[in-house]
Structures are given as C-alpha cells and as structure tokens.
Write an enzyme that holds these catalytic residues in place. Structure first.
Site, PDB file in Angstrom:
ATOM      1  N   SER A   1     -14.952  40.866  -6.958  1.00  0.00           N
ATOM      2  CA  SER A   1     -13.902  40.752  -7.975  1.00  0.00           C
ATOM      3  C   SER A   1     -14.403  39.931  -9.165  1.00  0.00           C
ATOM      4  O   SER A   1     -15.032  38.891  -8.989  1.00  0.00           O
ATOM      5  CB  SER A   1     -12.677  40.075  -7.374  1.00  0.00           C
ATOM      6  OG  SER A   1     -11.709  39.880  -8.370  1.00  0.00           O
TER       7      SER A   1
ATOM      8  N   LYS B   1     -11.088  43.090 -10.963  1.00  0.00           N
ATOM      9  CA  LYS B   1     -10.899  41.713 -11.462  1.00  0.00           C
ATOM     10  C   LYS B   1      -9.472  41.266 -11.134  1.00  0.00           C
ATOM     11  O   LYS B   1      -8.523  42.048 -11.310  1.00  0.00           O
ATOM     12  CB  LYS B   1     -11.120  41.731 -12.991  1.00  0.00           C
ATOM     13  CG  LYS B   1     -10.603  40.511 -13.741  1.00  0.00           C
ATOM     14  CD  LYS B   1     -11.572  39.353 -13.695  1.00  0.00           C
ATOM     15  CE  LYS B   1     -11.024  38.098 -14.380  1.00  0.00           C
ATOM     16  NZ  LYS B   1     -11.594  36.866 -13.809  1.00  0.00           N
TER      17      LYS B   1
ATOM     18  N   ILE C   1     -13.714  31.865 -16.982  1.00  0.00           N
ATOM     19  CA  ILE C   1     -13.062  32.985 -17.677  1.00  0.00           C
ATOM     20  C   ILE C   1     -11.558  32.740 -17.790  1.00  0.00           C
ATOM     21  O   ILE C   1     -10.956  32.978 -18.846  1.00  0.00           O
ATOM     22  CB  ILE C   1     -13.326  34.327 -16.927  1.00  0.00           C
ATOM     23  CG1 ILE C   1     -14.829  34.555 -16.721  1.00  0.00           C
ATOM     24  CG2 ILE C   1     -12.676  35.500 -17.665  1.00  0.00           C
ATOM     25  CD1 ILE C   1     -15.664  34.597 -17.965  1.00  0.00           C
TER      26      ILE C   1
ATOM     27  N   CYS D   1      -8.912  30.807  -7.420  1.00  0.00           N
ATOM     28  CA  CYS D   1      -9.539  30.766  -8.748  1.00  0.00           C
ATOM     29  C   CYS D   1      -9.759  29.311  -9.148  1.00  0.00           C
ATOM     30  O   CYS D   1      -8.808  28.531  -9.170  1.00  0.00           O
ATOM     31  CB  CYS D   1      -8.667  31.453  -9.798  1.00  0.00           C
ATOM     32  SG  CYS D   1      -9.358  31.212 -11.457  1.00  0.00           S
TER      33      CYS D   1
ATOM     34  N   LYS E   1      -8.678  35.578  -0.299  1.00  0.00           N
ATOM     35  CA  LYS E   1      -9.944  34.986  -0.762  1.00  0.00           C
ATOM     36  C   LYS E   1      -9.849  33.465  -0.804  1.00  0.00           C
ATOM     37  O   LYS E   1      -8.990  32.899  -1.479  1.00  0.00           O
ATOM     38  CB  LYS E   1     -10.293  35.526  -2.150  1.00  0.00           C
ATOM     39  CG  LYS E   1     -11.701  35.144  -2.597  1.00  0.00           C
ATOM     40  CD  LYS E   1     -12.157  36.020  -3.720  1.00  0.00           C
ATOM     41  CE  LYS E   1     -13.621  35.863  -4.030  1.00  0.00           C
ATOM     42  NZ  LYS E   1     -14.032  36.785  -5.083  1.00  0.00           N
TER      43      LYS E   1
ATOM     44  N   ILE F   1     -17.047  33.807  -0.179  1.00  0.00           N
ATOM     45  CA  ILE F   1     -16.328  32.698  -0.755  1.00  0.00           C
ATOM     46  C   ILE F   1     -16.093  32.936  -2.250  1.00  0.00           C
ATOM     47  O   ILE F   1     -16.834  33.700  -2.877  1.00  0.00           O
ATOM     48  CB  ILE F   1     -17.138  31.364  -0.611  1.00  0.00           C
ATOM     49  CG1 ILE F   1     -18.535  31.547  -1.215  1.00  0.00           C
ATOM     50  CG2 ILE F   1     -17.190  30.886   0.797  1.00  0.00           C
ATOM     51  CD1 ILE F   1     -19.399  30.297  -1.270  1.00  0.00           C
TER      52      ILE F   1
ATOM     53  N   THR G   1     -16.142  31.144  -6.088  1.00  0.00           N
ATOM     54  CA  THR G   1     -17.182  30.301  -6.685  1.00  0.00           C
ATOM     55  C   THR G   1     -16.943  28.817  -6.369  1.00  0.00           C
ATOM     56  O   THR G   1     -15.847  28.424  -5.989  1.00  0.00           O
ATOM     57  CB  THR G   1     -17.198  30.508  -8.205  1.00  0.00           C
ATOM     58  OG1 THR G   1     -15.864  30.333  -8.688  1.00  0.00           O
ATOM     59  CG2 THR G   1     -17.680  31.897  -8.564  1.00  0.00           C
TER      60      THR G   1
ATOM     61  N   GLY H   1     -21.506  35.852  -2.265  1.00  0.00           N
ATOM     62  CA  GLY H   1     -22.113  34.595  -2.679  1.00  0.00           C
ATOM     63  C   GLY H   1     -23.612  34.779  -2.819  1.00  0.00           C
ATOM     64  O   GLY H   1     -24.357  34.646  -1.851  1.00  0.00           O
TER      65      GLY H   1
ATOM     66  N   THR I   1     -22.644  38.533  -9.106  1.00  0.00           N
ATOM     67  CA  THR I   1     -23.479  38.050 -10.207  1.00  0.00           C
ATOM     68  C   THR I   1     -24.726  38.914 -10.413  1.00  0.00           C
ATOM     69  O   THR I   1     -25.154  39.106 -11.554  1.00  0.00           O
ATOM     70  CB  THR I   1     -23.854  36.570  -9.940  1.00  0.00           C
ATOM     71  OG1 THR I   1     -22.630  35.858  -9.704  1.00  0.00           O
ATOM     72  CG2 THR I   1     -24.574  35.947 -11.116  1.00  0.00           C
TER      73      THR I   1
HETATM   74  O1  RRO Z   1     -11.155  34.340 -14.034  1.00  0.00           O
HETATM   75  C1  RRO Z   1     -11.842  33.394 -13.606  1.00  0.00           C
HETATM   76  O2  RRO Z   1     -12.162  32.441 -14.312  1.00  0.00           O
HETATM   77  C2  RRO Z   1     -12.301  33.319 -12.204  1.00  0.00           C
HETATM   78  C3  RRO Z   1     -11.541  33.694 -11.115  1.00  0.00           C
HETATM   79 BR1  RRO Z   1      -9.866  34.476 -11.271  1.00  0.00          BR
HETATM   80  C4  RRO Z   1     -12.033  33.471  -9.804  1.00  0.00           C
HETATM   81  O3  RRO Z   1     -11.405  33.765  -8.777  1.00  0.00           O
HETATM   82  N1  RRO Z   1     -13.269  32.912  -9.681  1.00  0.00           N
HETATM   83  C5  RRO Z   1     -13.995  32.573 -10.737  1.00  0.00           C
HETATM   84  O4  RRO Z   1     -15.124  32.063 -10.577  1.00  0.00           O
HETATM   85  N2  RRO Z   1     -13.521  32.782 -12.003  1.00  0.00           N
END
Ligand code: RRO
Length: 310
Positions: free
Chosen positions: A25, A49, A75, A134, A171, A197, A199, A250, A273
């Site tokens: 995602s 996403k 993000i 998130c 998640k 996992i 991030t 991961g 990534t």
């Molecule tokens: O959108 C993001 O900044 C974001 C999300 Br929703 C997430 O679950 N994990 C991430 O590293 N960034």
C-alpha cells in the site's frame, strides 16, 4: 522439459490468490502507472494506497528523503477520498482483471466505520487492509496501532460495518513495545489476517540547513534498512498465532528476501519501496521466489510458510 507441479497459491481469510507477491500500500497508487509496465493480473493482488473519507492533499513538501538503504516518507495520506476512488479507481482495476485489496485509513473510529460501510458489498474486491498504523498523522495519539484498546475499537467497528464478504487484513506498526499483544487484540476483535509491518518512525536532519529534511519533521522509514525489523515482527507474531495469515512487507528487493519473510511466517509478501527504483521489481521477485522454492524442493508455497520455526 516437463515442469513439476508447484502450488504457488496463498489464502487470506476466505480468498485464494494465485501467487503470494502483492504490491505494498502507498507504493503504487491504484496501479495505473504499474500497468504501463506489466499486466496487473500477474501479481497476487494490488493493495491500493490507503484511502480516507475526504480528499486530502497530504503533508507539506519536502516529504521524501533518501536514507542509507532506505527511504523516509511523510506523505500524509494524500488521495482523492473514498467517493472518487470508488467511482474511478475500482472500476478501472476491475476492468484490468486485477485482484484488489483496498486499504483504508481514518482519523477517528467513526471514519473507519463509514469507510467500511462504503466498501460493503462492492463487487470485485478481494480484501480490505485496515491501516491503523500510518506514522504521518499530526497527532501521534492517532496511531491506533500503538494502543490495544483503540485498535480493538477500530477493528470491531470495521467488521460490523463491512460485513464478512471479504477478508480484513489489519496493518500494524513496529513502533510498539509488544507487537504480539496488539496482534492478539485485533485478531480477537475480528481481523482475519495481519499486515506486518508499516514503516518505522524516523527522522533526518540537513546539516547545512540545520533543520529536519522533511517538512513534517518525522517520517516513515522503509526499504532494506527495516527488513530485520519486519522479520522479527513476523516471526514473533507467527510464533504466537500460527493459523493467522500474515501479509509481510519491509525492504523486500529480491526473491531471497521474500523467502526470508515467508520462512519467518508470512503467507504473502508485499513489495513497496523497491518499486520506486524499478517498476517491474514485484514481477521479478515473484519469478525469483518461485524458482527458489522449486529449487529447494517445496511442492507448495504453504509448505515454506513459517519454516524457520521449530
Ligand atoms: O501516507 C502516508 O504518509 C503513509 C501512510 Br498512510 C502509511 O501507512 N505509512 C507511511 O509510511 N506513510
């Protein structure tokens, strides 16, 4: 040469997927860019996403930074909101024949409930990922996955509002003292599977500017730098609940990495990534994994899941 039989399928809840390699995602939007490079049906599933109730422009820029063997993002859930998503992205993915796992994220339990209601009975879905982890929310108190009671509340409401048509994959965040305790809570609240996992919360400082590199100050670390953390989390959770399927992610960049997650206990592996460096990474990883499993004389993926355990 006749190829020997090999069963590459995997199962999450009540759904089978033809192979265990999924997108992660947030790393492929809704798959439109990737579809310029390969047929989306080739992957086990496309995990979209995380989508929110309303359109969101996300956090201020800069919101990405490179790190040693990794990447930091902040993000902030940029996206079109559930209405546009259901109108444009789902029909498009269905037209491509992709198996779709919709990821949802909210700021309140009511937002998760309302997203779950919108997904109830939508044709063409193969699952829902409930993203309660998130890292890029303004208020860290809103990372539901850091609190067992808040995690349970979200999962129970999503289950109630979404019904039981498709599997619910929840998640989790690695940024907790005891991930097994959170996993037990969400499974007893109704999760069919876990995604491990999200991030890892991190930060980078620009030494010339003497300021954090990300406008959001902190961000989520992904890429090979976090693979050992993913392996640890998957191993711990699989040890505690052997029959709950885990979608692992991961820092997977090769079939060997994917196999490491599978041996730890993952039934599926998301590629995230690595896709930024090479849009066909997931497809290559899928072929490498199949070759490896066959070379090691497995006759099915299932036999390899959790093989590193006693
Ligand atoms: O959108 C993001 O900044 C974001 C999300 Br929703 C997430 O679950 N994990 C991430 O590293 N960034």
């Amino acid at each position: 040469m006749i190829e020997s039989a090999f069963d590459f399928r995997t199962r999450f809840g009540n759904r089978y997927f033809p192979n265990p390699i999924f997108t992660a995602s947030g790393c492929a939007g809704s798959g439109r860019e990737l579809s310029n490079f390969f047929d989306l049906k080739e992957l086990g599933a496309i995990v979209t996403k995380s989508i929110a109730v309303k359109p969101r422009s996300g956090r201020a820029t800069p919101r990405m930074a490179e790190t040693p063997s990794g990447m930091l993002n902040s993000i902030g859930l940029q996206g079109p909101g559930i209405d546009q998503f259901l109108e444009n992205d789902i029909p498009w993915l269905v037209s491509k024949g992709a198996r779709i796992i919709v990821s949802i994220s909210g700021e309140t339990v009511e937002e998760y409930a309302s997203l779950a209601r919108r997904l109830r009975g939508i044709a063409g879905l193969s699952g829902v990922e409930v993203n309660i982890s998130c890292p890029n929310v303004e208020n860290r108190g809103l990372v539901f996955a850091c609190d067992p009671i808040a995690s349970r509340a979200v999962v129970e409401l999503v289950r109630k509002n979404m019904g039981g048509d498709y599997p619910m994959i929840v998640k989790l965040s690695p940024d907790v003292t005891d991930i097994v305790a959170i996993a037990r809570e969400v499974v007893s609240a109704g999760a069919d599977a876990l995604a491990l996992i999200n991030t890892v919360l991190g930060m980078v400082i620009d030494i010339e500017g003497m300021r954090p590199k990300l406008a959001g100050i902190t961000g989520g670390l992904s890429g090979p730098a976090i693979r050992p953390i993913a392996i640890r989390a998957i191993y711990q959770v699989h040890s505690a609940m052997k029959n709950i399927p885990i979608l692992g992610m991961g820092g997977v960049v090769s079939g060997r990495d994917a196999l490491e997650l599978i041996y730890a206990g993952a039934s599926g592996v998301s590629v995230g990534t690595a896709t930024f460096g090479n849009p066909t990474a997931a497809l290559r990883i899928k072929s490498e994994l199949e070759v490896l499993l066959r070379d090691k004389n497995f006759t099915s993926l299932e036999e390899a899941v959790g093989a590193a355990h006693d």
